[in-house]
Design a protein around this motif. Structure first.
Motif, PDB file in Angstrom:
ATOM      1  N   LYS A  23       0.830  -1.474   0.287  1.00 22.00           N
ATOM      2  CA  LYS A  23       0.157  -0.028  -0.160  1.00 22.00           C
ATOM      3  C   LYS A  23       0.809   0.929   0.120  1.00 22.00           C
ATOM      4  CE  LYS A  23      -3.326   3.059   0.480  1.00 22.00           C
ATOM      5  NZ  LYS A  23      -4.664   3.314   0.025  1.00 22.00           N
ATOM      6  N   LYS A  25       4.398   1.171  -1.127  1.00 24.70           N
ATOM      7  CA  LYS A  25       4.380   1.341  -2.803  1.00 24.70           C
ATOM      8  C   LYS A  25       3.242   1.790  -3.170  1.00 24.70           C
ATOM      9  CE  LYS A  25       8.003  -1.812  -2.908  1.00 24.70           C
ATOM     10  NZ  LYS A  25       9.148  -2.350  -2.883  1.00 24.70           N
ATOM     11  N   ALA A  26       1.921   1.800  -3.572  1.00 21.45           N
ATOM     12  CA  ALA A  26       1.402   2.008  -4.167  1.00 21.45           C
ATOM     13  C   ALA A  26       1.024   3.606  -3.742  1.00 21.45           C
ATOM     14  CB  ALA A  26      -0.134   1.845  -4.050  1.00 21.45           C
ATOM     15  N   VAL A  27       1.069   4.109  -3.277  1.00 22.56           N
ATOM     16  CA  VAL A  27       0.831   6.054  -3.028  1.00 22.56           C
ATOM     17  C   VAL A  27       1.915   6.342  -2.813  1.00 22.56           C
ATOM     18  CG1 VAL A  27       1.228   7.031  -1.032  1.00 22.56           C
ATOM     19  CG2 VAL A  27      -0.573   4.976  -0.697  1.00 22.56           C
ATOM     20  N   GLN A  28       3.415   5.940  -3.136  1.00 26.41           N
ATOM     21  CA  GLN A  28       4.691   5.909  -3.534  1.00 26.41           C
ATOM     22  C   GLN A  28       4.533   6.067  -5.021  1.00 26.41           C
ATOM     23  OE1 GLN A  28       6.385   8.396  -1.554  1.00 26.41           O
ATOM     24  NE2 GLN A  28       4.891   8.264  -0.204  1.00 26.41           N
ATOM     25  N   HIS A  29       4.668   5.367  -5.593  1.00 29.21           N
ATOM     26  CA  HIS A  29       4.112   5.215  -7.056  1.00 29.21           C
ATOM     27  C   HIS A  29       5.707   4.730  -7.145  1.00 29.21           C
ATOM     28  CE1 HIS A  29       0.453   6.861  -7.848  1.00 29.21           C
ATOM     29  NE2 HIS A  29       1.076   8.780  -7.395  1.00 29.21           N
ATOM     30  N   ARG A  30       6.271   2.932  -6.810  1.00 26.06           N
ATOM     31  CA  ARG A  30       6.999   2.885  -6.584  1.00 26.06           C
ATOM     32  C   ARG A  30       6.477   1.377  -7.168  1.00 26.06           C
ATOM     33  NH1 ARG A  30      11.425   4.304  -2.046  1.00 26.06           N
ATOM     34  NH2 ARG A  30      10.457   6.516  -2.301  1.00 26.06           N
ATOM     35  N   ARG A  32       5.745  -2.504  -7.382  1.00 26.40           N
ATOM     36  CA  ARG A  32       5.122  -2.990  -6.466  1.00 26.40           C
ATOM     37  C   ARG A  32       5.506  -4.166  -6.033  1.00 26.40           C
ATOM     38  NH1 ARG A  32      -0.438  -0.949  -7.060  1.00 26.40           N
ATOM     39  NH2 ARG A  32      -0.458  -2.115  -5.413  1.00 26.40           N
ATOM     40  N   HIS A  59      -6.858  -1.824   1.168  1.00 25.99           N
ATOM     41  CA  HIS A  59      -5.969  -2.366  -0.229  1.00 25.99           C
ATOM     42  C   HIS A  59      -6.328  -3.497  -0.664  1.00 25.99           C
ATOM     43  CE1 HIS A  59      -1.884  -2.144  -2.307  1.00 25.99           C
ATOM     44  NE2 HIS A  59      -1.540  -3.126  -1.513  1.00 25.99           N
TER      45      HIS A  59
END
Length: 93
Positions: A23, A25-30, A32, A59
């Motif tokens: 989650k 990583k998803a918010v940080q656009h990294r 996954r 999530h």
């Protein structure tokens, strides 16, 4: 029995952390964590940790394989634990 409890605590903590990191990583656009890793951790006994993280972090709740699959795995794990407990004489259910 103590070993099983330690395993279940550990795998649920791992599953919870995997969902939490994914989650983040998803918010940080990294990059996954693969869905197969998340589902694998849940299938290996960490369904409760995965389900808790799904609800807490909102999530993967709209993806059918998670929305239906993780609760189904959790229910299956409960049934298996109850059955194994009864077979081993730990539970009088």
């Amino acid at each position: 029995m103590e070993l099983l409890i330690c395993y279940l605590l550990g795998i649920n903590l791992i599953a919870f952390l995997l969902f939490a990191v994914d989650k983040w990583k998803a918010v940080q656009h990294r990059f996954r964590i693969r869905e197969s890793v998340l589902l694998g951790a849940a299938a290996a006994g960490g369904a409760f940790g995965g389900l808790l993280a799904m609800r807490l972090f909102r999530h993967k709740t709209k993806k059918p394989r998670f929305a239906w699959g993780i609760p189904a795995m959790f229910a299956f794990h409960i049934v298996i634990l109850l059955y194994a407990g009864r077979i081993l004489g730990v539970l009088a259910v």
